[in-house]
Design a protein around this motif. Structure first.
Motif, PDB file in Angstrom:
ATOM      1  N   LEU A   1      12.378 -36.450  76.330  1.00  0.00           N
ATOM      2  CA  LEU A   1      13.204 -35.653  77.226  1.00  0.00           C
ATOM      3  C   LEU A   1      13.028 -36.134  78.657  1.00  0.00           C
ATOM      4  O   LEU A   1      11.899 -36.418  79.087  1.00  0.00           O
ATOM      5  CB  LEU A   1      12.798 -34.174  77.142  1.00  0.00           C
ATOM      6  N   LEU A   2      14.136 -36.203  79.392  1.00  0.00           N
ATOM      7  CA  LEU A   2      14.094 -36.652  80.779  1.00  0.00           C
ATOM      8  C   LEU A   2      14.735 -35.585  81.668  1.00  0.00           C
ATOM      9  O   LEU A   2      15.918 -35.259  81.499  1.00  0.00           O
ATOM     10  CB  LEU A   2      14.851 -37.973  80.928  1.00  0.00           C
ATOM     11  N   ASP A   3      13.954 -35.039  82.579  1.00  0.00           N
ATOM     12  CA  ASP A   3      14.475 -34.083  83.573  1.00  0.00           C
ATOM     13  C   ASP A   3      14.979 -34.908  84.753  1.00  0.00           C
ATOM     14  O   ASP A   3      14.198 -35.349  85.593  1.00  0.00           O
ATOM     15  CB  ASP A   3      13.370 -33.114  83.993  1.00  0.00           C
ATOM     16  N   ARG A   4      16.311 -35.117  84.823  1.00  0.00           N
ATOM     17  CA  ARG A   4      16.881 -36.021  85.824  1.00  0.00           C
ATOM     18  C   ARG A   4      16.953 -35.381  87.213  1.00  0.00           C
ATOM     19  O   ARG A   4      17.030 -36.112  88.204  1.00  0.00           O
ATOM     20  CB  ARG A   4      18.268 -36.474  85.377  1.00  0.00           C
ATOM     21  N   GLY A   5      16.978 -34.057  87.266  1.00  0.00           N
ATOM     22  CA  GLY A   5      17.047 -33.399  88.562  1.00  0.00           C
ATOM     23  C   GLY A   5      18.120 -32.330  88.607  1.00  0.00           C
ATOM     24  O   GLY A   5      18.572 -31.820  87.576  1.00  0.00           O
ATOM     25  N   PHE A   6      18.549 -32.020  89.829  1.00  0.00           N
ATOM     26  CA  PHE A   6      19.393 -30.855  90.105  1.00  0.00           C
ATOM     27  C   PHE A   6      20.829 -31.246  90.407  1.00  0.00           C
ATOM     28  O   PHE A   6      21.085 -32.224  91.120  1.00  0.00           O
ATOM     29  CB  PHE A   6      18.798 -30.124  91.317  1.00  0.00           C
ATOM     30  N   VAL A   7      21.764 -30.458  89.862  1.00  0.00           N
ATOM     31  CA  VAL A   7      23.172 -30.554  90.266  1.00  0.00           C
ATOM     32  C   VAL A   7      23.643 -29.164  90.641  1.00  0.00           C
ATOM     33  O   VAL A   7      23.182 -28.161  90.081  1.00  0.00           O
ATOM     34  CB  VAL A   7      24.071 -31.138  89.153  1.00  0.00           C
ATOM     35  N   ALA A   8      24.554 -29.076  91.608  1.00  0.00           N
ATOM     36  CA  ALA A   8      25.121 -27.789  92.008  1.00  0.00           C
ATOM     37  C   ALA A   8      25.959 -27.219  90.863  1.00  0.00           C
ATOM     38  O   ALA A   8      26.423 -27.951  89.980  1.00  0.00           O
ATOM     39  CB  ALA A   8      25.970 -27.957  93.261  1.00  0.00           C
ATOM     40  N   THR A   9      26.155 -25.911  90.891  1.00  0.00           N
ATOM     41  CA  THR A   9      26.889 -25.236  89.819  1.00  0.00           C
ATOM     42  C   THR A   9      28.256 -25.859  89.573  1.00  0.00           C
ATOM     43  O   THR A   9      28.659 -26.088  88.422  1.00  0.00           O
ATOM     44  CB  THR A   9      27.063 -23.741  90.169  1.00  0.00           C
ATOM     45  N   GLU A  10      28.957 -26.177  90.661  1.00  0.00           N
ATOM     46  CA  GLU A  10      30.310 -26.716  90.503  1.00  0.00           C
ATOM     47  C   GLU A  10      30.320 -28.129  89.906  1.00  0.00           C
ATOM     48  O   GLU A  10      31.365 -28.621  89.469  1.00  0.00           O
ATOM     49  CB  GLU A  10      31.058 -26.722  91.844  1.00  0.00           C
ATOM     50  N   ASP A  11      29.153 -28.782  89.875  1.00  0.00           N
ATOM     51  CA  ASP A  11      29.083 -30.149  89.342  1.00  0.00           C
ATOM     52  C   ASP A  11      28.507 -30.207  87.932  1.00  0.00           C
ATOM     53  O   ASP A  11      28.281 -31.300  87.401  1.00  0.00           O
ATOM     54  CB  ASP A  11      28.229 -31.033  90.261  1.00  0.00           C
ATOM     55  N   LYS A  12      28.307 -29.037  87.325  1.00  0.00           N
ATOM     56  CA  LYS A  12      27.670 -29.026  86.006  1.00  0.00           C
ATOM     57  C   LYS A  12      28.468 -29.844  84.986  1.00  0.00           C
ATOM     58  O   LYS A  12      27.898 -30.581  84.175  1.00  0.00           O
ATOM     59  CB  LYS A  12      27.514 -27.582  85.509  1.00  0.00           C
ATOM     60  N   ALA A  13      29.779 -29.716  85.020  1.00  0.00           N
ATOM     61  CA  ALA A  13      30.616 -30.386  84.011  1.00  0.00           C
ATOM     62  C   ALA A  13      30.978 -31.822  84.385  1.00  0.00           C
ATOM     63  O   ALA A  13      31.666 -32.499  83.618  1.00  0.00           O
ATOM     64  CB  ALA A  13      31.892 -29.571  83.783  1.00  0.00           C
ATOM     65  N   ALA A  14      30.502 -32.288  85.532  1.00  0.00           N
ATOM     66  CA  ALA A  14      30.844 -33.656  85.956  1.00  0.00           C
ATOM     67  C   ALA A  14      30.235 -34.677  84.996  1.00  0.00           C
ATOM     68  O   ALA A  14      29.180 -34.453  84.398  1.00  0.00           O
ATOM     69  CB  ALA A  14      30.344 -33.897  87.377  1.00  0.00           C
ATOM     70  N   GLU A  15      30.895 -35.807  84.872  1.00  0.00           N
ATOM     71  CA  GLU A  15      30.387 -36.881  84.019  1.00  0.00           C
ATOM     72  C   GLU A  15      29.291 -37.633  84.756  1.00  0.00           C
ATOM     73  O   GLU A  15      29.437 -38.008  85.915  1.00  0.00           O
ATOM     74  CB  GLU A  15      31.530 -37.833  83.661  1.00  0.00           C
ATOM     75  N   ARG A  16      28.150 -37.823  84.089  1.00  0.00           N
ATOM     76  CA  ARG A  16      27.021 -38.514  84.727  1.00  0.00           C
ATOM     77  C   ARG A  16      26.753 -39.843  84.026  1.00  0.00           C
ATOM     78  O   ARG A  16      26.895 -39.943  82.803  1.00  0.00           O
ATOM     79  CB  ARG A  16      25.770 -37.619  84.703  1.00  0.00           C
ATOM     80  N   GLN A  17      26.337 -40.815  84.827  1.00  0.00           N
ATOM     81  CA  GLN A  17      26.116 -42.145  84.260  1.00  0.00           C
ATOM     82  C   GLN A  17      24.940 -42.136  83.294  1.00  0.00           C
ATOM     83  O   GLN A  17      23.941 -41.445  83.490  1.00  0.00           O
ATOM     84  CB  GLN A  17      25.874 -43.162  85.380  1.00  0.00           C
ATOM     85  N   THR A  18      25.100 -42.871  82.231  1.00  0.00           N
ATOM     86  CA  THR A  18      24.048 -43.047  81.240  1.00  0.00           C
ATOM     87  C   THR A  18      23.818 -44.545  81.078  1.00  0.00           C
ATOM     88  O   THR A  18      24.324 -45.352  81.852  1.00  0.00           O
ATOM     89  CB  THR A  18      24.457 -42.397  79.903  1.00  0.00           C
ATOM     90  N   GLY A  19      23.044 -44.913  80.088  1.00  0.00           N
ATOM     91  CA  GLY A  19      22.791 -46.331  79.846  1.00  0.00           C
ATOM     92  C   GLY A  19      21.441 -46.778  80.375  1.00  0.00           C
ATOM     93  O   GLY A  19      20.538 -45.968  80.618  1.00  0.00           O
ATOM     94  N   ALA A  20      21.307 -48.088  80.575  1.00  0.00           N
ATOM     95  CA  ALA A  20      20.026 -48.672  80.975  1.00  0.00           C
ATOM     96  C   ALA A  20      19.566 -48.109  82.316  1.00  0.00           C
ATOM     97  O   ALA A  20      20.356 -47.951  83.247  1.00  0.00           O
ATOM     98  CB  ALA A  20      20.151 -50.183  81.049  1.00  0.00           C
ATOM     99  N   ALA A  21      18.268 -47.799  82.388  1.00  0.00           N
ATOM    100  CA  ALA A  21      17.718 -47.229  83.617  1.00  0.00           C
ATOM    101  C   ALA A  21      16.230 -47.517  83.709  1.00  0.00           C
ATOM    102  O   ALA A  21      15.537 -47.691  82.695  1.00  0.00           O
ATOM    103  CB  ALA A  21      17.966 -45.721  83.668  1.00  0.00           C
ATOM    104  N   HIS A  22      15.771 -47.583  84.949  1.00  0.00           N
ATOM    105  CA  HIS A  22      14.339 -47.677  85.244  1.00  0.00           C
ATOM    106  C   HIS A  22      13.936 -46.354  85.870  1.00  0.00           C
ATOM    107  O   HIS A  22      14.498 -45.942  86.890  1.00  0.00           O
ATOM    108  CB  HIS A  22      14.060 -48.831  86.202  1.00  0.00           C
TER     109      HIS A  22
END
Length: 225
Positions: free
Chosen positions: A103-124
């Protein structure tokens, strides 16, 4: 005379008890400061690979350095951030280079951004192992179907996302996901109220002695009258 003597003994015993409680809280204050300092040192220490079998006691706050892939699907944990307001922690599955999914806790988004598409894939990712204790007696049950979580219940989240019951809180993610603000672990949420308790007990001791002195003075004036 006997009454005065008993009053003074009672006053001395009460004051001694209150002062001892105050001094004990001062000792607890130093003990808590030492713990918080050790936690801060651990949090900011050198990052290490993900342990094979993470230990919630020995490795809480352990910094880790991970290469891997952020998977599809995420969980939304309702939180409130000071001076920002309500929003959600984003919990996503992360698969390491050696094939482990956590599990990865990526951080915080505002309520209005909950449904926004977030980048996935390779990451450090650099972050810290954590076993948060978000739940208390008044915390509602998680709405799993509606994907609104009120506590980071690691075992339940792991079952839903198909991961190990291991959580890493992000300090930095590369590439940086737009709109996501990391909420790294720190000691701000660990209470340290021992100084307030010490002041309370020592103040009560002073009030106790003042009240005793007033009582004794009135007693002597009564006798003189």
């Amino acid at each position: 005379m006997k009454r005065l003597f008993l009053t003074l003994i009672f006053a001395a015993a009460g004051a001694a008890l209150l002062v001892s409680l105050g001094l004990w809280q001062l000792q607890r204050l130093e003990w808590k400061r030492d713990i918080l300092e050790r936690i801060e040192t651990t949090i900011a220490g050198p990052a290490a690979p993900l342990p094979a079998t993470p230990d919630p006691e020995a490795q809480k706050y352990q910094p880790v350095d991970l290469q891997g892939t952020i998977g599809e699907g995420e969980l939304h944990v309702l939180v409130s951030v000071k001076r920002v307001g309500a929003g959600y922690r984003i919990i996503a599955p992360f698969t390491t280079e050696d094939g482990r999914t956590i599990l990865l806790d990526r951080g915080f988004v505002a309520t209005e951004d909950k449904a926004a598409e977030r980048q996935t894939g390779a990451a450090h990712v650099t972050g810290n192992l954590h076993w948060p204790d978000d739940r208390n007696g008044s915390t509602p049950g998680n709405d799993v179907e509606g994907n609104i979580w009120f506590a980071r219940d690691i075992e339940q989240m792991a079952r839903v996302l198909g991961t190990e019951p291991v959580l890493v809180i992000v300090r930095a993610e590369d590439p940086t996901p737009p709109g996501v603000t990391p909420l790294p672990v720190d000691t701000s949420g660990i209470p340290n109220d021992h100084l307030q308790y010490a002041i309370t007990w020592l103040s009560l001791a002073a009030i106790w002695l003042i009240m005793t002195a007033v009582y004794v003075l009135r007693m002597r004036k009564g006798k003189e009258g």
